[in-house]
Design a protein around this motif. Structure first.
Motif, PDB file in Angstrom:
ATOM      1  N   LYS A  49      -1.520  14.229  -8.154  1.00  0.00           N
ATOM      2  CA  LYS A  49      -2.485  13.489  -7.328  1.00  0.00           C
ATOM      3  C   LYS A  49      -2.051  12.056  -7.026  1.00  0.00           C
ATOM      4  O   LYS A  49      -2.699  11.353  -6.242  1.00  0.00           O
ATOM      5  CB  LYS A  49      -3.863  13.466  -8.006  1.00  0.00           C
TER       6      LYS A  49
ATOM      7  N   VAL B 145       0.180  10.921  -5.199  1.00  0.00           N
ATOM      8  CA  VAL B 145       0.522  10.672  -3.803  1.00  0.00           C
ATOM      9  C   VAL B 145      -0.656  10.080  -3.038  1.00  0.00           C
ATOM     10  O   VAL B 145      -0.477   9.244  -2.142  1.00  0.00           O
ATOM     11  CB  VAL B 145       1.028  11.975  -3.134  1.00  0.00           C
ATOM     12  N   LYS B 146      -1.875  10.474  -3.383  1.00  0.00           N
ATOM     13  CA  LYS B 146      -3.073   9.941  -2.721  1.00  0.00           C
ATOM     14  C   LYS B 146      -3.793   8.914  -3.575  1.00  0.00           C
ATOM     15  O   LYS B 146      -4.286   7.899  -3.053  1.00  0.00           O
ATOM     16  CB  LYS B 146      -4.027  11.082  -2.379  1.00  0.00           C
ATOM     17  N   TYR B 147      -3.865   9.155  -4.879  1.00  0.00           N
ATOM     18  CA  TYR B 147      -4.757   8.369  -5.724  1.00  0.00           C
ATOM     19  C   TYR B 147      -4.067   7.339  -6.614  1.00  0.00           C
ATOM     20  O   TYR B 147      -4.740   6.503  -7.225  1.00  0.00           O
ATOM     21  CB  TYR B 147      -5.587   9.309  -6.592  1.00  0.00           C
TER      22      TYR B 147
ATOM     23  N   LYS C  31     -11.741  21.278  -1.511  1.00  0.00           N
ATOM     24  CA  LYS C  31     -10.281  21.192  -1.600  1.00  0.00           C
ATOM     25  C   LYS C  31      -9.680  22.384  -0.880  1.00  0.00           C
ATOM     26  O   LYS C  31     -10.221  23.493  -0.919  1.00  0.00           O
ATOM     27  CB  LYS C  31      -9.855  21.176  -3.069  1.00  0.00           C
TER      28      LYS C  31
ATOM     29  N   MET D 110       4.202  12.618   5.492  1.00  0.00           N
ATOM     30  CA  MET D 110       3.938  11.266   5.018  1.00  0.00           C
ATOM     31  C   MET D 110       3.975  10.224   6.131  1.00  0.00           C
ATOM     32  O   MET D 110       3.609   9.075   5.903  1.00  0.00           O
ATOM     33  CB  MET D 110       4.923  10.899   3.902  1.00  0.00           C
TER      34      MET D 110
ATOM     35  N   ILE E 273      -3.324  11.545   4.258  1.00  0.00           N
ATOM     36  CA  ILE E 273      -2.580  11.533   2.987  1.00  0.00           C
ATOM     37  C   ILE E 273      -3.011  12.742   2.168  1.00  0.00           C
ATOM     38  O   ILE E 273      -4.184  12.872   1.819  1.00  0.00           O
ATOM     39  CB  ILE E 273      -2.850  10.247   2.198  1.00  0.00           C
ATOM     40  N   PRO E 274      -2.114  13.651   1.856  1.00  0.00           N
ATOM     41  CA  PRO E 274      -2.499  14.805   1.042  1.00  0.00           C
ATOM     42  C   PRO E 274      -2.845  14.376  -0.374  1.00  0.00           C
ATOM     43  O   PRO E 274      -2.362  13.350  -0.864  1.00  0.00           O
ATOM     44  CB  PRO E 274      -1.243  15.688   1.070  1.00  0.00           C
ATOM     45  N   SER E 275      -3.662  15.164  -1.051  1.00  0.00           N
ATOM     46  CA  SER E 275      -3.984  14.865  -2.450  1.00  0.00           C
ATOM     47  C   SER E 275      -2.936  15.424  -3.404  1.00  0.00           C
ATOM     48  O   SER E 275      -2.952  15.121  -4.604  1.00  0.00           O
ATOM     49  CB  SER E 275      -5.368  15.392  -2.805  1.00  0.00           C
TER      50      SER E 275
ATOM     51  N   ALA F 163      -5.381  19.107   0.268  1.00  0.00           N
ATOM     52  CA  ALA F 163      -6.259  18.103   0.870  1.00  0.00           C
ATOM     53  C   ALA F 163      -7.600  18.188   0.162  1.00  0.00           C
ATOM     54  O   ALA F 163      -8.018  19.284  -0.246  1.00  0.00           O
ATOM     55  CB  ALA F 163      -6.427  18.362   2.366  1.00  0.00           C
TER      56      ALA F 163
ATOM     57  N   GLN G  91      -8.403  17.475   7.829  1.00  0.00           N
ATOM     58  CA  GLN G  91      -7.163  17.116   7.151  1.00  0.00           C
ATOM     59  C   GLN G  91      -6.190  18.288   7.134  1.00  0.00           C
ATOM     60  O   GLN G  91      -4.988  18.120   7.382  1.00  0.00           O
ATOM     61  CB  GLN G  91      -7.459  16.686   5.716  1.00  0.00           C
TER      62      GLN G  91
ATOM     63  N   ASN H 146       5.664  11.280  -3.231  1.00  0.00           N
ATOM     64  CA  ASN H 146       6.046   9.976  -3.779  1.00  0.00           C
ATOM     65  C   ASN H 146       7.562   9.797  -3.821  1.00  0.00           C
ATOM     66  O   ASN H 146       8.046   8.782  -4.321  1.00  0.00           O
ATOM     67  CB  ASN H 146       5.505   9.803  -5.197  1.00  0.00           C
TER      68      ASN H 146
END
Length: 466
Positions: A155, A157-159, A222, A243, A248-250, A284, A294, A378
C-alpha cells in the motif's frame, strides 16, 4: 564480560524485572541468537520488559556495566538488524502489548512497541478506520520493529510508509534519558523533528517504548486487477504508464519470469495464460462509485504491447484468488536453494525496466538464480539471490553480483534499501551511497544519543575508517 561479573548484572536485571523475565539459559540464548538472516550470535541473556519504566531500568543497568543492548520485536527482519553482538543482552518487547489509547474521533491510536502490527489495523477497522502500512509480516511482526526499519508494504505506493503515520514517540536514549517526540495532532512544528529521525534508526539511537499513530478512514470498496504480459519490458512500461496518469493505485506489484516459474513449479499459477513472463497485481480503493472510475483509468493505462490477459475481481473471494499466486511466492522460491539473499533496492519508476534487465544479466553472467518481484509503483524491487551456502564458488559469485547490483541501482539514481533497513548486512555498502561529510553528521548524531555505543552496536553505520 567475565562470567562472575555478568552474574551480578543478572541479579540486577532480575531485581528490576523478576527472574521469570530474565533468561540466560542456553535454549533462550539460542532462540534469540538471530533474526531472519543465517548469521547467529547468542546473547548473554534475554530480558522482557513490560513497561516504559522497566526499559529505563534496563538502560540504567546497561550504562553502569557498559552492556550492549539489542532491541527486538518479532525477529522477522532480514538484514541482521536484531542480530545480537558478543556480550550483549537482547531486549525483547513482546511483553509490551498494551493499547494505551484509541481515539477514533481524532483518528489516533497510542500503543506499546510490542503490539502486533496487524492487531492495530484490526482494531482500527472495528471503528471504520485503518492503519495503512502493511508489511508482509503484519500478522506477526511488532510495531516497534516497523518503527525501527520504517517498514512499508504494497500500500506504500498510495499511502506511504510507517514514518508517515507516526505522530509521536516515547523513548529511552543511550544516556538513559526519557524523551518525548512529536505531538498528538496532525500539525505541529515545535522543535526539531526527532520523530522522523528515530523512525528508521534501527534501534541505534533509542529504545522506543510507545508510539502514537495516525489512522485513516477505511476505504469502502476495492477492486483488484491481475495483468499478464509476455515480458518484463512491456510490464515495466505499463507500470510507468500507470504512475504517469492521475489515478494512484493502492497497490502495484510486479513479478518477473523467474518468480512466475517458481510459482508454476509450486503448482500455484495453473491459470496463468501460456507465455506469461511478467505479472502485475494492481488495486484501487475508495468509495464504490469512485473505484469504478479508478479501475477504468488503470485498465486504460495497463493496455499496451505485450498484454496477454487482464482479470478483475471485487468480491473478497475473487480478490483472494487473484492474489494467491503473489502470496505463494515466498514459499515457492525457497524450493530453488536453501539460502535467500534478499535485497530491497529502489530506483525511480521510470528506470525500473533498466533495473530488471540488469538483474537478468547478473543472473546469466554470474550463473546465479535470481528472483525479482516487489512494489513496482515505488520502484522498489526485491532481488532474491538464491544460493547454496556450502558452495564457496557460488557464494563468491553471489557477492560479486550483489556488488554490481548496488552499483547499478545507484547509477540509476536509486537507493540501497527501501524498507528492509541496513542492519549488519548492508552497512559496509553505505559509503557507496553516502559521502563522508554526511556519514560524519550521522556518526555525530549517534554519539549524541548513544555516547557509549550500547544501543544495537555494529548496525547501520559503517566503521569510521570506511
Amino acid at each position: 564480560m567475565a562470567v562472575d561479573a555478568f552474574a551480578s548484572v543478572l541479579r540486577e536485571l532480575e531485581d528490576g524485572l523478576g527472574s521469570a523475565r530474565v533468561l540466560a539459559d542456553d535454549f533462550a540464548r539460542q532462540a534469540y541468537a538471530s533474526d531472519d538472516t543465517p548469521k547467529s550470535c547468542p546473547p548473554q541473556a534475554v530480558v522482557f520488559p513490560r513497561s516504559h519504566a522497566e526499559v529505563r531500568a534496563i538502560m540504567e543497568i546497561a550504562l553502569r556495566h557498559r552492556l550492549p543492548l539489542v532491541a527486538r520485536g518479532a525477529g522477522s527482519g532480514n538484514v541482521g538488524g536484531a542480530l545480537p553482538v558478543a556480550g550483549s543482552v537482547v531486549v525483547s518487547f513482546e511483553c509490551m502489548t498494551r493499547i494505551l489509547d484509541f481515539d477514533p474521533a481524532n483518528r489516533t491510536i497510542t500503543v506499546e512497541s510490542g503490539v502486533v502490527t496487524g492487531d492495530i489495523d484490526r482494531l482500527a477497522r472495528s471503528q471504520g478506520l485503518f492503519y495503512p502500512p502493511d508489511p508482509g509480516s503484519a500478522p506477526y511482526c511488532r510495531i516497534g520493529g516497523n518503527l525501527a526499519m520504517n517498514a512499508a508494504g504494497p500500500k506504500a505506493v498510495k499511502y506511504g510508509v510507517t514514518r508517515d503515520y507516526v505522530l509521536g514517540l516515547r523513548a529511552v536514549t543511550g544516556t538513559g534519558a526519557e524523551i518525548h517526540t512529536g505531538c498528538r495532532t496532525s500539525k505541529g512544528v515545535v522543535g526539531y523533528d526527532l520523530t522522523r529521525l528515530l523512525v528508521g534508526s534501527e534501534g541505534t539511537l533509542a529504545l522506543i517504548t510507545e508510539a502514537t499513530l495516525r489512522l485513516l478512514p477505511a476505504p469502502a470498496a476495492k477492486a483488484t486487477l491481475r495483468v499478464c504480459y509476455d515480458g518484463s519490458v512491456p510490464a515495466c512500461a505499463a507500470v510507468a504508464r500507470v504512475m504517469r496518469q492521475p489515478v494512484i493505485p493502492s497497490a502495484l506489484e510486479f513479478m518477473d519470469h523467474h518468480a512466475i516459474a517458481a510459482i508454476r513449479a509450486a503448482g500455484a499459477a495453473s491459470d496463468l495464460p501460456a507465455g506469461t513472463q511478467a505479472l502485475l497485481m494492481v488495486e484501487a480503493d475508495g468509495d464504490p462509485a469512485d473505484v469504478a472510475r479508478q479501475t477504468a483509468a488503470l485498465k486504460a493505462a495497463l493496455q499496451g504491447p505485450g498484454l496477454l490477459e487482464l482479470q478483475e475481481a471485487q468480491d473478497p473471494a475473487a480478490v483472494a484468488a487473484l492474489w494467491s499466486a503473489r502470496k505463494s511466492l515466498s514459499g515457492a522460491i525457497k524450493r530453488i536453494a536453501p539460502l535467500k539473499i534478499n535485497e530491497d533496492v529502489v530506483v525511480p519508476v521510470s528506470r525500473l525496466a533498466e533495473l530488471v534487465a540488469h538483474v537478468d544479466r547478473l543472473a546469466r553472467d554470474w550463473r546465479i538464480s535470481i528472483v525479482a518481484f516487489g512494489h513496482a509503483g515505488n520502484g522498489n524491487l526485491h532481488v532474491n539471490l538464491m544460493v547454496h551456502p556450502d558452495d564457496a564458488d557460488e557464494m563468491a559469485r553471489a557477492r560479486e553480483a550483489l556488488h554490481r547490483l548496488f552499483a547499478e541501482v545507484l547509477r540509476l539514481g536509486g537507493t540501497l534499501s527501501g524498507e528492509h533497513g541496513i542492519g549488519t548486512e548492508k552497512r559496509n555498502y553505505l559509503p557507496l551511497e553516502l559521502d563522508p561529510p554526511t556519514l560524519a553528521v550521522m556518526r555525530a548524531i549517534k554519539a549524541q544519543f548513544d555516547p557509549f555505543d550500547l544501543l544495537n552496536p555494529g548496525k547501520t553505520l559503517p566503521d569510521s575508517d570506511q
